[in-house]
Scaffold this motif. Sequence first.
Motif, mmCIF file in Angstrom:
data_model
loop_
_atom_site.group_PDB
_atom_site.id
_atom_site.type_symbol
_atom_site.label_atom_id
_atom_site.label_comp_id
_atom_site.label_asym_id
_atom_site.label_seq_id
_atom_site.Cartn_x
_atom_site.Cartn_y
_atom_site.Cartn_z
ATOM 1 N N LEU A 46 0.826 -1.196 0.000
ATOM 2 C CA LEU A 46 0.000 0.000 0.000
ATOM 3 C C LEU A 46 0.867 1.254 0.000
ATOM 4 O O LEU A 46 1.998 1.245 0.488
ATOM 5 C CB LEU A 46 -0.901 0.041 1.241
ATOM 6 N N MET A 47 0.318 2.340 -0.540
ATOM 7 C CA MET A 47 0.996 3.627 -0.423
ATOM 8 C C MET A 47 0.876 4.078 1.032
ATOM 9 O O MET A 47 -0.029 3.653 1.756
ATOM 10 C CB MET A 47 0.371 4.654 -1.355
ATOM 11 N N ALA A 48 1.791 4.933 1.465
ATOM 12 C CA ALA A 48 1.837 5.375 2.859
ATOM 13 C C ALA A 48 0.491 5.936 3.311
ATOM 14 O O ALA A 48 0.003 5.607 4.394
ATOM 15 C CB ALA A 48 2.940 6.403 3.046
ATOM 16 N N PRO A 51 9.954 3.841 11.444
ATOM 17 C CA PRO A 51 11.211 4.166 12.117
ATOM 18 C C PRO A 51 12.184 4.848 11.163
ATOM 19 O O PRO A 51 12.351 4.436 10.022
ATOM 20 C CB PRO A 51 11.756 2.799 12.550
ATOM 21 N N GLY A 52 12.798 5.907 11.641
ATOM 22 C CA GLY A 52 13.797 6.609 10.830
ATOM 23 C C GLY A 52 13.194 7.517 9.770
ATOM 24 O O GLY A 52 13.926 8.051 8.930
ATOM 25 N N ARG A 53 11.895 7.700 9.753
ATOM 26 C CA ARG A 53 11.253 8.566 8.764
ATOM 27 C C ARG A 53 10.434 9.635 9.480
ATOM 28 O O ARG A 53 9.227 9.495 9.659
ATOM 29 C CB ARG A 53 10.334 7.755 7.853
ATOM 30 N N PRO A 54 11.077 10.718 9.924
ATOM 31 C CA PRO A 54 10.323 11.760 10.626
ATOM 32 C C PRO A 54 9.270 12.419 9.734
ATOM 33 O O PRO A 54 8.320 13.001 10.236
ATOM 34 C CB PRO A 54 11.400 12.771 11.049
ATOM 35 N N ASP A 55 9.414 12.281 8.412
ATOM 36 C CA ASP A 55 8.442 12.866 7.489
ATOM 37 C C ASP A 55 7.272 11.923 7.202
ATOM 38 O O ASP A 55 6.414 12.236 6.374
ATOM 39 C CB ASP A 55 9.124 13.240 6.179
ATOM 40 N N PHE A 56 7.195 10.799 7.876
ATOM 41 C CA PHE A 56 6.166 9.799 7.579
ATOM 42 C C PHE A 56 4.744 10.356 7.626
ATOM 43 O O PHE A 56 3.934 10.018 6.767
ATOM 44 C CB PHE A 56 6.287 8.584 8.500
ATOM 45 N N PRO A 57 4.396 11.208 8.595
ATOM 46 C CA PRO A 57 3.018 11.720 8.593
ATOM 47 C C PRO A 57 2.655 12.476 7.308
ATOM 48 O O PRO A 57 1.487 12.626 6.989
ATOM 49 C CB PRO A 57 2.974 12.654 9.801
ATOM 50 N N HIS A 58 3.666 12.919 6.564
ATOM 51 C CA HIS A 58 3.420 13.666 5.331
ATOM 52 C C HIS A 58 3.709 12.829 4.084
ATOM 53 O O HIS A 58 3.471 13.294 2.975
ATOM 54 C CB HIS A 58 4.259 14.936 5.310
ATOM 55 N N ALA A 59 4.238 11.620 4.252
ATOM 56 C CA ALA A 59 4.552 10.760 3.106
ATOM 57 C C ALA A 59 3.247 10.311 2.462
ATOM 58 O O ALA A 59 2.288 9.958 3.136
ATOM 59 C CB ALA A 59 5.375 9.553 3.553
ATOM 60 N N SER A 63 -2.522 -0.039 19.253
ATOM 61 C CA SER A 63 -1.120 -0.475 19.144
ATOM 62 C C SER A 63 -0.470 0.189 17.937
ATOM 63 O O SER A 63 -1.135 0.657 17.014
ATOM 64 C CB SER A 63 -1.040 -1.993 18.968
ATOM 65 N N VAL A 64 0.861 0.169 17.942
ATOM 66 C CA VAL A 64 1.632 0.748 16.844
ATOM 67 C C VAL A 64 2.080 -0.367 15.901
ATOM 68 O O VAL A 64 2.601 -1.387 16.337
ATOM 69 C CB VAL A 64 2.872 1.510 17.366
ATOM 70 N N VAL A 65 1.867 -0.146 14.613
ATOM 71 C CA VAL A 65 2.366 -1.044 13.575
ATOM 72 C C VAL A 65 3.519 -0.310 12.895
ATOM 73 O O VAL A 65 3.352 0.816 12.418
ATOM 74 C CB VAL A 65 1.269 -1.385 12.535
ATOM 75 N N HIS A 66 4.696 -0.922 12.893
ATOM 76 C CA HIS A 66 5.866 -0.303 12.272
ATOM 77 C C HIS A 66 5.929 -0.717 10.810
ATOM 78 O O HIS A 66 5.745 -1.894 10.486
ATOM 79 C CB HIS A 66 7.152 -0.735 12.989
ATOM 80 N N VAL A 67 6.199 0.249 9.931
ATOM 81 C CA VAL A 67 6.324 -0.032 8.505
ATOM 82 C C VAL A 67 7.622 0.551 7.984
ATOM 83 O O VAL A 67 8.156 1.512 8.533
ATOM 84 C CB VAL A 67 5.131 0.539 7.696
ATOM 85 N N TRP A 68 8.140 -0.063 6.936
ATOM 86 C CA TRP A 68 9.322 0.424 6.245
ATOM 87 C C TRP A 68 8.904 0.747 4.819
ATOM 88 O O TRP A 68 8.146 0.002 4.202
ATOM 89 C CB TRP A 68 10.425 -0.627 6.280
#
Length: 117
Positions: free
Chosen positions: A21-23, A40-48, A68-73
């Motif tokens: 899926l797209m972000a 993780p490691g993507r501080p811009d994730f909320p805007h991706a 819960s938190v689901v981590h994605v790369w």
Amino acid sequence: MRMTPEEYGTGDVRVPRLVGLMAVDARESARARGLVVDAPGRPDFPHAVVDYVVRQYPQPGTPVPRHSVVHVWLDFGEGEGGGGVREPRGPLPPPGGPRRELEEPGAGAPLVVLSSP
């Protein structure tokens, strides 16, 4: 699809499949089930938006508590970035010794042997 706590009896929800899926769609799919997505490691994730999910943890179908938190790369979509190093990095052949060079294919020219400098 919304999951209800009664479906699992423990208040848990099942982690949706986010890979592929797209972000923006991954965040919405997780939010619809009461989960939070983090990269993780993507501080811009909320805007991706157009980055694609290539891996996730926990795995799809895993029951987890709501919120819960689901981590994605993430990785860029096809044709976007990710070029990497394009030059050969391997060790060069040692200096000295004969070097061989062929003429253009089909020219019928014999093998030419050049000596090393």
